[in-house]
Motif scaffolding. Sequence first.
Motif, PDB file in Angstrom:
ATOM      1  N   MET A 330       0.805  -1.447   0.024  1.00 20.89           N
ATOM      2  CA  MET A 330      -0.003   0.139   0.127  1.00 20.89           C
ATOM      3  C   MET A 330       0.991   1.652   0.306  1.00 20.89           C
ATOM      4  O   MET A 330       0.351   2.168   0.001  1.00 20.89           O
ATOM      5  CB  MET A 330      -1.301  -0.076   1.345  1.00 20.89           C
ATOM      6  CG  MET A 330      -2.185  -1.278   1.119  1.00 20.89           C
ATOM      7  SD  MET A 330      -3.211  -1.202  -0.364  1.00 20.89           S
ATOM      8  CE  MET A 330      -3.801   0.052   0.471  1.00 20.89           C
ATOM      9  N   ASP A 331       2.279   0.818   0.144  1.00 19.27           N
ATOM     10  CA  ASP A 331       3.075   2.329  -0.707  1.00 19.27           C
ATOM     11  C   ASP A 331       4.753   1.058  -0.498  1.00 19.27           C
ATOM     12  O   ASP A 331       4.398   0.758  -0.658  1.00 19.27           O
ATOM     13  CB  ASP A 331       3.441   3.199   1.592  1.00 19.27           C
ATOM     14  CG  ASP A 331       3.955   1.833   2.861  1.00 19.27           C
ATOM     15  OD1 ASP A 331       3.934   0.667   2.244  1.00 19.27           O
ATOM     16  OD2 ASP A 331       3.149   1.344   3.923  1.00 19.27           O
ATOM     17  N   ALA A 335       6.013  -2.031  -0.729  1.00 17.71           N
ATOM     18  CA  ALA A 335       6.655  -2.929  -2.260  1.00 17.71           C
ATOM     19  C   ALA A 335       7.732  -3.106  -2.252  1.00 17.71           C
ATOM     20  O   ALA A 335       7.869  -3.895  -3.231  1.00 17.71           O
ATOM     21  CB  ALA A 335       6.584  -0.947  -3.302  1.00 17.71           C
ATOM     22  N   ARG A 336       8.718  -1.952  -1.782  1.00  7.77           N
ATOM     23  CA  ARG A 336      10.250  -2.218  -1.599  1.00  7.77           C
ATOM     24  C   ARG A 336      10.235  -4.193  -1.349  1.00  7.77           C
ATOM     25  O   ARG A 336      11.341  -5.039  -1.576  1.00  7.77           O
ATOM     26  CB  ARG A 336      11.268  -1.334  -1.129  1.00  7.77           C
ATOM     27  CG  ARG A 336      12.427  -2.051  -0.882  1.00  7.77           C
ATOM     28  CD  ARG A 336      13.408  -0.854  -0.439  1.00  7.77           C
ATOM     29  NE  ARG A 336      12.897  -1.086   1.424  1.00  7.77           N
ATOM     30  CZ  ARG A 336      13.311  -2.440   2.380  1.00  7.77           C
ATOM     31  NH1 ARG A 336      14.365  -3.029   1.509  1.00  7.77           N
ATOM     32  NH2 ARG A 336      12.902  -2.000   3.297  1.00  7.77           N
ATOM     33  N   SER A 398      13.104  -3.270 -10.754  1.00  6.62           N
ATOM     34  CA  SER A 398      13.001  -2.858  -9.704  1.00  6.62           C
ATOM     35  C   SER A 398      14.919  -2.578  -8.773  1.00  6.62           C
ATOM     36  O   SER A 398      15.410  -2.577  -7.711  1.00  6.62           O
ATOM     37  CB  SER A 398      12.526  -4.376  -8.707  1.00  6.62           C
ATOM     38  OG  SER A 398      13.631  -5.541  -9.653  1.00  6.62           O
ATOM     39  N   ASP A 399      16.049  -2.804  -9.530  1.00  7.41           N
ATOM     40  CA  ASP A 399      17.392  -2.271  -9.529  1.00  7.41           C
ATOM     41  C   ASP A 399      17.017  -1.344  -8.897  1.00  7.41           C
ATOM     42  O   ASP A 399      16.413   0.318  -9.345  1.00  7.41           O
ATOM     43  CB  ASP A 399      17.939  -2.562 -10.672  1.00  7.41           C
ATOM     44  CG  ASP A 399      17.656  -1.918 -11.679  1.00  7.41           C
ATOM     45  OD1 ASP A 399      16.836  -1.940 -12.340  1.00  7.41           O
ATOM     46  OD2 ASP A 399      18.253  -1.076 -12.712  1.00  7.41           O
ATOM     47  N   ALA A 400      18.307  -0.695  -7.959  1.00 10.97           N
ATOM     48  CA  ALA A 400      18.520   0.256  -7.106  1.00 10.97           C
ATOM     49  C   ALA A 400      18.972   2.069  -8.214  1.00 10.97           C
ATOM     50  O   ALA A 400      18.582   2.708  -7.776  1.00 10.97           O
ATOM     51  CB  ALA A 400      19.473   0.419  -6.156  1.00 10.97           C
ATOM     52  N   VAL A 463       6.993   3.527  -9.309  1.00  9.54           N
ATOM     53  CA  VAL A 463       5.830   2.841  -8.230  1.00  9.54           C
ATOM     54  C   VAL A 463       5.929   3.776  -7.270  1.00  9.54           C
ATOM     55  O   VAL A 463       3.956   3.778  -7.242  1.00  9.54           O
ATOM     56  CB  VAL A 463       6.503   1.691  -7.626  1.00  9.54           C
ATOM     57  CG1 VAL A 463       5.815   1.492  -6.183  1.00  9.54           C
ATOM     58  CG2 VAL A 463       6.690   0.642  -8.702  1.00  9.54           C
ATOM     59  N   GLU A 464       6.101   4.527  -6.406  1.00  4.49           N
ATOM     60  CA  GLU A 464       5.690   5.931  -5.999  1.00  4.49           C
ATOM     61  C   GLU A 464       4.420   6.787  -6.299  1.00  4.49           C
ATOM     62  O   GLU A 464       3.707   6.921  -5.618  1.00  4.49           O
ATOM     63  CB  GLU A 464       6.831   5.979  -4.863  1.00  4.49           C
ATOM     64  CG  GLU A 464       6.494   7.574  -3.558  1.00  4.49           C
ATOM     65  CD  GLU A 464       7.107   7.385  -3.001  1.00  4.49           C
ATOM     66  OE1 GLU A 464       7.501   7.880  -2.075  1.00  4.49           O
ATOM     67  OE2 GLU A 464       8.629   7.912  -3.158  1.00  4.49           O
TER      68      GLU A 464
END
Length: 503
Positions: A330-331, A335-336, A398-400, A463-464
Motif C-alpha cells: 500500500m506504500d 512494495a520494496r 526494481s534495481d536501485a 511505483v511511488e
Amino acid sequence: MGDWRNQLYFGDNLDVLRNKISDESVDLIYLDPPFNSKADYNVLFKEVDGTPSAAQIHAFTDFWHWDEVAARTFHELVESGDAPPALVELLQGFARFLGHNDMLAYLVMMAPRLVELRRVLKPTGSIYLHCDPTAGRYLNVLMDAIFGNKNFRNEIIWHYKRWPAKQKNFQRMHDTLLFYSKTYSQNTFNIVLEDLSPGTLKRWRGKKSKVEFEGDVRLVTKMTDEDSPGRPADDVWDIPVVNSQARERLGYPTQKPQELLERIVQASSNEGDVVLDPFCGCGTTIAAAQALGRRWIGIDVTYLAINLIKNRLADHFADEVSYEVHGIPMDWESARELAQRTDMPRKEFEIWALSLVSARPKGDLTRKGGGDKGIDGVRYFIDGKERSPHAVIVQVKSDAKPKTAYVRDLVGTMEREKAVMGALILLYPPTDRSEIKAEAASAGFFHSQIMNKDYPRVQALTVEGLLNRTERLELPQVAPDDITFKKAEKIPKDKNKQKTLDV
C-alpha cells in the motif's frame, strides 16, 4: 451484517489462518487445493482478436518434495503436542507406509491447514474438500483424523464429460468432494432441488406431486414447469466443466464452474453466513458467495489470482460488492519489501506492479529465464477509424539505479512487437530523472484519432507516484472500455437461484 467487510488476503493461507481468522467464525469452507498432480499450471490468456496467446503465465506448480521444510513441518506436527492424537498416529503411519517421499510431503503440507480450518469453523459449519484420485484416498483418512469419521457426511462425485483419450484404463471423468461437518447434529444443511427432466414434467403436469424426506412431506398441487419443486440432489452431480468455449471461462487453469460452487453454498449456508476459500484461485467461490448473499473470505498465495479476482468482482457486481484486500503493498516501503522477498518468485512483484497500470502479465514462465522477451506485461486500448486494438508494452524494473538504456531497450521491444506505446515502471526513482524523461520524450508521440490528442509513446512511471496517484499511464481509452482482461459476465440482482428445502 453490521460492520462486516469481505476479506481478500494475499499470502500463505496457513499464516493467514493462524493470525487473521478467529476461532469458530466461519460457516462454510470450500477448498480446492493442489492435488499433487506433478504438473505446472499456467493461465492462458486469449489475445484481443480471440485467438489463444502463445504466452502463458505460471499460476502454480503442483510438485511436492520431501525436503527440510517438509521434514520440519512433520517434526512439529508430531512432537509439538498441539495436533490431535489421531492425526499424529496417522502421520507416523503414513511415514512408515509411504516413506519420506513426495506424497508424504504433500500430506504434511495439507495437515496443519486442515487443523486450522477445523478451528475456524463454527459448530454448525461444514467443509468441502475438492480432490481427485491422485491423493484423494489419503486425504479422506486425513480428514477422518482431524474432523472425526462420525462427521463424514458425503463423498460427492462431480461427474463431467470431456473428449476421451486413449489409455489402458477407464477414462477418469469425475472429481471427488469430501463433505464433513464440524459436529454431527448441528450442521446447517438445505436440500438442493434439481430441475426435473422435460419428460418427467410432461408426465406430471397438472397432477399432484410430493417431496418426501425423513418423514416430512411437502405437497405441491397441479404441477407446472414453474412450481415444480424439482428432485432432491443426490451425491452424484452432473455439472459441465468450464471448457475452452464456456462464457464464464477466465483462463485460470483449475477454474471450477460457478454452478458447482453455488450448489455447495446453497446447501451448507444461509444468507449472511461467512464462506471461506483458502485456495481461492480465480475466485469462483467468492463470486458464488457474493451472488447468493453470503459474506466471504478468500486467500491465495499468488498476486496473479488476487488480480484476477479483483477484475472478476468488478465485472460481476460493479459497485455492489465491498471488500478489503490485505497483504499487498500500500506504500513504497512495502512494495520494496515485496520486491526483495526470497520466499516467493520475483514475478509476484512484477504482477503486482503491472496491476498499478491495469496491465496483464505476459511471458512463459515454464521456460528457463522467464521467456518474456523483454515484455513483463501488456495493456490494450481501442483506437483508429476501424476501432482496432493497440498494444502498450510494459516493463518493470526494481534495481536501485535505473538506467536510460532501459528506455532504449523498451523502444526496441516496441518496434519488434509492433506496439504503438510503452511504459516503464520503476521501483526506485532515478537519480537524475530528467535524463530518463528526455530519453522517453525522444520516442515521440502517438496520435489518437478517437480523442484527437497526442500521447507520449514511452512513459516512465514510478511505483511511488502510481501508489500516490500523482502519476498515471496516459492512454486514449480507459475502463470501462478496457479490453486487456477478459470480462466476466455481470450477475444481476434477480439472478435465478437453485431451489432449496430447509431441513
